[in-house]
Design a protein around this motif. Sequence first.
Motif, mmCIF file in Angstrom:
data_model
loop_
_atom_site.group_PDB
_atom_site.id
_atom_site.type_symbol
_atom_site.label_atom_id
_atom_site.label_comp_id
_atom_site.label_asym_id
_atom_site.label_seq_id
_atom_site.Cartn_x
_atom_site.Cartn_y
_atom_site.Cartn_z
ATOM 1 N N ARG A 232 -5.095 -1.239 -7.457
ATOM 2 C CA ARG A 232 -5.464 -2.268 -5.966
ATOM 3 C C ARG A 232 -4.613 -3.839 -5.996
ATOM 4 O O ARG A 232 -3.805 -4.034 -5.236
ATOM 5 N N ASP B 291 -9.368 2.906 -9.024
ATOM 6 C CA ASP B 291 -8.935 1.810 -7.788
ATOM 7 C C ASP B 291 -8.716 1.110 -7.729
ATOM 8 O O ASP B 291 -8.516 -0.423 -6.868
ATOM 9 N N ARG C 266 0.326 -1.084 0.227
ATOM 10 C CA ARG C 266 -0.091 0.086 -0.024
ATOM 11 C C ARG C 266 0.689 1.327 -0.111
ATOM 12 O O ARG C 266 0.287 2.229 -0.675
ATOM 13 N N LEU D 31 0.765 1.821 -4.706
ATOM 14 C CA LEU D 31 -0.236 1.884 -4.572
ATOM 15 C C LEU D 31 0.131 3.462 -4.037
ATOM 16 O O LEU D 31 -0.433 4.057 -5.090
#
Length: 363
Positions: free
Chosen positions: A232, A228, A206, A210
């Motif tokens: 992800r 998104d 993350r 990301l």
Amino acid sequence: MTDTAALVEQVQARLAGHERRFAALFEEYFRTLPARIGAPEFSRFTPDCLGLLRDLSLRGGKRLRMVLLHEAARLVTDEPVPGLDEAALSVELFQTHALVHDDIIDDSPLRRGGPSTYYAYRERFPGQPRAALGLALLAGDLALALSLTVLLESDAPPEVRRAMVEVQTRASLDTSVGQIIDMERDFTALPGEEVLHQVADFKTARYSVLAPMRLGLLAAGGKPELHDESLRRYARLAGISGQMRDDYLDLFGEAEVMGKPTGTDLADGRRNYLVRAVLTAADDSGRAVVEAALGDAAARTPETVGAVRDIARRCGAEAELRADMRHYAERAAAEAAGWRSRWRPEAVAFFEHLPLWNVQRAL
């Protein structure tokens, strides 16, 4: 030239180009930072702290987070993008924050081929462990504050600055949860595969994949919120593959290349992807050797590391992990391939190649 060699050469060229430009940017940032901090003139500790953060930051490795940021902007445009330099500084300062705290948690003396910030303070304050620990914690906190401040001071439009700060704040929250569940994992005798995937997602994917991609797209006007779910998925798959690679290299890598000793995860009792694979596949005698080494500082010896390596090879755990990391890299590449209809194909190709390149340099 083989397909693999061409892949490595292509990604290496992109990395080298970004690194040359960013090194000068980072050097200039730290050169002017003390004047912008505005600490009291009497303080000697503040400039010393900034110096330690500078040293750790400039000893950076491949700068993959910064590269992901720039390549995400290239998905939308190849024109200069306001705020992209500050976003690059932000992701690297965030990484510095994470490393400082990681080394405190793991009691690591080395990082990136030099002393960790925590151990640098221990050398400065022998016999004063509380001062060393406190200053190291504050140095990590300062790096996090700087990573957000640099975004607020960027030349991006106000709404973009606000959105980028939100991305980094969320990344900080996710990473903190990731660190907590990473420690929790090691209280489980044999964590399940999905537990390891969740740890890799929160602790690594993350903020390492990301968040930089979201920042790059935001700076370039790419509206990451519209994509998104796919972003992800890509980040999670690439993050899992990358964490498997790191776990593999901790046992099978070369200390000179990694900038830290091998076998540290074993000695620290880390029940990571490789340890799980060995404990699952080894016979009773092999499992006994690995269990005895887990959490034992003596496991950092070449003899113990070599014995666990041999067990991992004999039981097939090494080959299994190599296959798994390639599997997740290929899934990440396939996810990126689906972006060709929405973004610039030549930029999409980088995200297709990157996970496989990351695996290839470990094998």
